[in-house]
Write an enzyme that holds these catalytic residues in place. Structure first.
Site, PDB file in Angstrom:
ATOM      1  N   TYR A  41       0.823  -1.217   0.000  1.00  0.00           N
ATOM      2  CA  TYR A  41       0.000   0.000   0.000  1.00  0.00           C
ATOM      3  C   TYR A  41       0.854   1.262   0.000  1.00  0.00           C
ATOM      4  CZ  TYR A  41      -4.714  -1.933   0.658  1.00  0.00           C
ATOM      5  OH  TYR A  41      -5.924  -2.526   0.489  1.00  0.00           O
ATOM      6  N   GLU A  66      -8.140  -2.902   8.481  1.00  0.00           N
ATOM      7  CA  GLU A  66      -6.847  -2.758   9.131  1.00  0.00           C
ATOM      8  C   GLU A  66      -6.968  -1.916  10.392  1.00  0.00           C
ATOM      9  OE1 GLU A  66      -3.946  -0.791   6.737  1.00  0.00           O
ATOM     10  OE2 GLU A  66      -2.263  -1.584   7.887  1.00  0.00           O
TER      11      GLU A  66
END
Lengths: 393, 379, 393, 379
Positions: free
Chosen positions: C133, C249
């Site tokens: 990411y 997350e």
């Protein structure tokens, strides 16, 4: 004998002869401060006598030039005058916005005619001035003010509303920010104008605060008239003057945190008591007080340092940018601590048992410190941009 | 018990919200203040509230109440906090009825609780003797003379004193200030000889009074509960009372915050809505987080009362300390974020900070309860 | 006997027979967690035996559909499986990013072929996944990522750099955000792609943190190849998938504050002692601990409330938006308190006397909690905008 | 004394800044750390520092120093804080020489201070026995046997212990832990029989040691000053030492802040330099204010040392407490505002927080000194 020693003798003798006995008593309330004006409010007629005598020598504003009615004194002489006044406990003869705010602006930005017309009247206390800055939709963003001044040849016609105008209901003249031009950026087109409050187009209405009555007013202009010769500086260039005066104002307000006060710890020991080791019985309150007293001491050291730096370097260092912000936040903390320390006796509003709510009203009033004269947020923006050089949003 | 409201509680909360937002708002409080009303509340509104049963929410059905428990009363107090509704809901219902419930004999409860629940009598607690809450420091003496007691001394901060029909007065029948033993509670009618009330208005515009007792003669049957044994029941009552006050602070803080958040969406400066300035937005978001935490501990503490949790003291001091902290921050930010207009009496936001500080102080402030929380936690 | 009771008996019997004894011991270190992979690191060979047996029944991921290798179990059955595992102290057989992150994304956004190819391999622990990411210039502002994927017909050619890639040096495949289009707004043109890490164009280099070694890596792509059938969702529409996974997350990270720990007050009493009244001897530290313990209790009540509300209403209320922010800030406070409470013994870095710096390394590591997975500032922005409805800057 | 630096002081500060920024930077500290250097500082750099006279700045000229006073030493320590320069400037100069100056006889000062000022000998103080600073709690016994003393026990957190030539060891010749009376200071050479040093690295990568004394035989002439009378002089020395550490914290915090402010001007996110986000900008401005306050109290406290102010204890605890608070905030914000890169060992900002916490802890942390500040203020 040096000139200064001779000056001291003369001052001392003059004060002895001219300062009325009642003007040597400590001031006991706000009413004992003499602001002058056409119809001055007085707690004692000697106030005017004392002011007139001082004004005759220009000593109400000893540092202004003689040609504008001031005392024309040098720094050393001014210190002597202060010392001698202080020696006999003489009160200040005149305390006004004209002296602290408008005067400096006129000396910096006014033309000769304006100085000769207005400064002597300030020195004599003939005219009491108020400041027309904030508007309902222009608070922190002062430059977005909308009060309009229309050019009518020899005068301007003023329409709009100001707010937070201190003592507008008691003042004779106003120095006022108005908009003479809408076409450019908001900082352009603002003009700095003086006009008489005693005219049909002007109304002032006092504002009640959460702490009770206040000197603040809402002030309305409905075709009020300002003579063109009372435009200070150029039309549309008033923002420069406004910024100059805002700095003055912030320095005045930032003094809040520094006034000598009874140590809050002593009040707490009396109200709450100590444990066997002499520590304040409530340990949580003890820490809060310790943090406050530490920060007060440290802030005091900072004001002293900035003062010493200014003496050494001839100008204010970057640390002075924190005064308004930190001083007012500290004063709010102090007032919250008063409540915590005094408990029930601090929460009264009316009645003798609560001194008519003196503590609670002071506490509520302190909430305005970090709003008026540039909010804490505006102060932090200024530090971030001008001192730290952080970019604009 | 799940930390959610049941259907009955949701209905009660909504009913209270609807009624108070119409009949007992800040505007009404302002009128009471400006008219110089001696009692600081509107008896007609109070009558309507009692008709809806609110004065008896937490009082068992056996004693004329609704038996909804303190969770129910807390919900109404929260709404009273939102609207700054002035009424004897705190003085007579949360405080006095709870003390009577803890200390009174069955017959005393029968005599007093239904009357309080019906709004027929207004009872107030006279406990504090110095500027700070310190219940065991109670020093007023109640000396036995024959078949009665003689009480003399002064009591501060007696809520709704000018309107009260009777007072619960704490005094020492034995022991010294600081002692657990020897504290006794007496029920005195307002018109008792030797008892005088000096009324006063606090910063919240509510009426309080200083009680002065001069050789007041009190019969034995005016004792609430056993002689010298009041401190335990009083302590438990104070835990309940502080949780109730935390509920009021929750409503007050949430309303002040929501009004402020709305203002942040409306007010423009520098060509932008001020809520778009990250400095203000982050502070608002932090305050939102604190309010959510506050809401949780208040609900949990209310439920602990109704569950009869033995650790109630811990929950009570946690709830009061946290709500004092949150209310102080929420009301301070409310004024600062409103700017100049927040300082004016004309605008309503300033009323919140005034009521907040009084409720924070009543029966122990942040400093008192955080200290007590640490003691309760064993350090 | 109901079906569920029968299921419980079957599960119980199967576990008794199939769970190796060593997999019933409490885990003593991170190495006891089994993440799977081509060449899995194991502290004990039973880890793989246990995983394989569980995977055969799909019970490593019991809630996924049977056709993708999962257990296909209902909620009640999953609870029974958990309870029976917990009864004998059975360790989780497989713990991986594939299960917690990629799987949910594929189930939601993947096509049938992708699900059939990847999900069973996740269930069996054949492939260990990492997440690509963040980039050096795309931290809080994730959407400004620049790693480029060039369309080459049947595959993409990938060039660029990722950072904070957990276990990239040990993982087999990566699910990765890449830019397939530069022409639109930054949120457009992002694609969600899967590819094998075991190819010449991929390099992973572990990052050392201020707290010591870490699972994080810098990962470099130099003409790395991704087969086109491993593009998840449409090209250029990967941001939707990214946001979906970010929420996952954050919920994982927000658990930090809630782990059961020795009460810091007890540690302090031991280290600093109490005064005569039983209060902690240092009153300032006492207040700091009290505030921390109060907030921990209040945060715990809030997590319980949100959980109860979710059960009652079937969804998370607005209070859940504070979890990541408050939980990580609380954990940082806890770690600072550890230093204050343990003093000298918390400040060691090496040597047995200081447990190899366990306390100080934990403390330093905690500073990252409010940065990773969306900084505290980003969390506050989200609350301000989405919950409070404050406008964008 | 005006709160400004005189010309001599400005020159000293600039010289220190220049030298340290070249010879003793974070990069050097990293090399020392990564090479596993036992002493944690570079003796060659230390030699150059002593050649410039820095080890004798605060030592009177009569004892081989420069006699610039502690204000001068504070300025060098501030620069050492900025650069995280590793050297015995703290252990031997700020701490040991000050203790010797307070406790030693004229002949002891003559024997020791010139050697310290010249960098020929490295002395370190062995005081602490438990994880927290509590000087009067010293329990190590020094029992008289004939014409000498026998010392046994353990001392923690002895700075630069692996490199030290001698130690000042505090022990009790009378009294119990907590007593003012009975504390004595002894000078022991490092190679003394029965004395062993267990070296350790703290989180700041500097070397510290645990001293273990097993029946160490100490002659009477190793007593520093009068027997049993060390506590007053030690107390005064500790005030000076804490002000010196506050100077180091000031430099460290200012540098961490300035690096962070620079980063705020460079780092872009969401298409903007992050310093333009008001949430960060306001926090940076608040921190700037705190640093200005910190700078004032440090300078004031340093001057109070040199003026011989009788209230030094108040200034010392004020300076240390304030600087602990500011350093904690500055270093925490430094990492948070740097984001992920601030968490990496490769980047230098993380070194500041590590050194900060150790200096904060040495000779009393925030909690210790705020408590002491309140005691000194009479509450």
């Amino acid at each position: 004998m040096s000139n200064l020693e001779q000056f001291r003798q003369e001052v001392s003798a003059w004060l002895e002869q001219n300062c009325p006995e009642s003007m040597r008593m400590p001031m006991s309330s706000f009413e004992d401060i003499f602001p002058g004006g056409r119809n001055p409010e007085m707690s004692n007629p000697d106030q005017k006598v004392w002011c007139d005598r001082m004004a005759e020598r220009g000593w109400t504003v000893p540092h202004w030039p003689k040609e504008y009615g001031g005392g024309g004194l040098q720094k050393a002489e001014i210190n002597i005058l202060r010392e001698e006044m202080s020696r006999i406990g003489a009160r200040p003869a005149l305390t006004s916005f004209g002296i602290s705010m408008l005067g400096p602006a006129l000396l910096e930005f006014g033309n000769e005619e304006q100085k000769r017309e207005h400064l002597p009247r300030i020195v004599r206390g003939d005219v009491r001035w108020c400041q027309g800055y904030s508007e309902p939709n222009a608070g922190s963003d002062l430059a977005s003010l909308a009060t309009a001044a229309e050019d009518k040849g020899d005068h301007y016609l003023i329409n709009g509303q100001k707010i937070w105008t201190s003592y507008a209901d008691k003042c004779d003249w106003i120095f006022c920010l108005v908009r003479t031009d809408n076409s450019g950026s908001k900082h352009e087109g603002i003009s700095f104008m003086l006009f008489d409050m005693d005219q049909p187009g002007v109304t002032a209405r006092p504002i009640k605060l959460i702490s009770g009555s206040s000197p603040f007013c809402e002030t309305f202009f409905d075709n009020a008239v300002a003579d063109k010769r009372n435009l200070v500086g150029e039309a549309g260039k008033g923002w420069t003057i406004a910024k100059y005066l805002l700095t003055h104002e912030r320095e005045m307000i930032s003094g809040f945190g520094s006034a000598p006060k009874i140590a809050v710890a002593d009040m707490a020991l009396e109200s709450i008591g100590a444990d066997a080791s002499g520590r304040l019985a409530n340990s949580v309150l003890r820490q809060n007080i310790a943090q406050y007293q530490l920060d007060t001491m440290v802030f005091g050291a900072t004001m002293a340092r900035v003062g010493d730096e200014a003496k050494a370097a001839g100008g204010l260092g970057p640390a002075s940018s924190i005064f308004k912000y930190y001083g007012t936040e500290l004063n709010k903390r102090r007032n919250e601590l008063n409540l915590a320390v005094l408990g029930e006796s601090a929460l009264g509003w009316e009645g003798e048992a609560y001194s008519e709510g003196r503590v609670s009203r002071d506490w509520l009033r302190s909430k305005g410190n970090s709003i008026e004269g540039g909010t804490s947020e505006v102060q932090l923006n200024i530090i971030a941009k001008r001192v730290l050089g952080l970019p604009d949003a | 018990m799940a930390l959610v409201l049941n259907e009955e509680q949701v209905m009660l909360r909504d009913a209270a919200a609807g009624f108070l937002a119409e009949k007992a708002t800040i505007s009404h409080l302002r009128d009471l203040r400006d008219s110089g009303d001696e009692h600081g509340f509107d008896p007609e509104v109070w009558r309507e509230m009692t008709e809806m049963g609110w004065a008896g929410i937490a009082i068992p059905e056996a004693f004329g109440g609704l038996g909804y428990g303190y969770t129910g009363l807390g919900l109404v107090l929260e709404q009273a906090g939102r609207n700054l509704s002035a009424s004897p809901l705190q003085s007579s219902v949360l405080v006095a009825a709870t003390v009577i419930g803890e200390l009174g004999s069955a017959s005393q409860k029968e005599a007093l609780l239904p009357a309080i629940a019906a709004g027929e009598t207004l009872v107030s607690l006279a406990l504090q003797e110095a500027p700070h809450h310190a219940p065991l420091q109670c020093a007023m003496s109640a000396s036995k003379e024959g078949d009665h007691f003689i009480l003399s001394g002064t009591k501060l901060l007696v809520m709704d004193a000018p309107a009260a029909d009777a007072f619960i007065v704490l005094a020492r029948t034995a022991g010294a200030p600081g002692d657990d033993d020897g504290l006794s509670a007496f029920l005195l009618q307002a018109e008792t000889e030797g008892l005088s009330v000096a009324p006063g208005k606090m910063v919240d515009s509510r009426a309080y009074g200083t009680l002065t007792l001069t050789d007041v003669k009190v019969a034995e049957d005016q004792l609430l509960g056993d002689i010298g044994q009041a401190s335990k029941g009083l302590g438990h009552a104070l835990d309940i009372i502080n949780i109730g006050l935390a509920s009021e602070l929750l409503g007050l803080s949430a309303e002040a915050f929501e009004r402020t958040a709305e203002y942040l969406k409306e007010r423009k400066q520098f060509g932008r809505v001020i809520g778009s300035f990250q400095g203000l937005a982050h502070r608002a978001a932090e305050l939102f987080a604190e309010l959510e935490l506050a809401r949780s501990i208040v609900l949990q503490a209310l439920q602990k009362i109704d569950e009869g949790d033995p650790d109630l003291a811990l929950y009570a001091s946690a709830a009061k300390a946290k709500l004092c902290e949150v209310a102080q921050r929420a009301t301070n930010e409310a004024i600062q974020m409103h700017g100049g207009i927040g300082m004016t009496d004309e605008y309503e936001i300033g009323f919140f900070i005034k009521r907040a500080r009084v409720v924070q102080h009543l029966f122990g402030d942040y400093n008192y309860h955080l200290d007590r929380f640490a003691c309760q936690s064993g350090f």
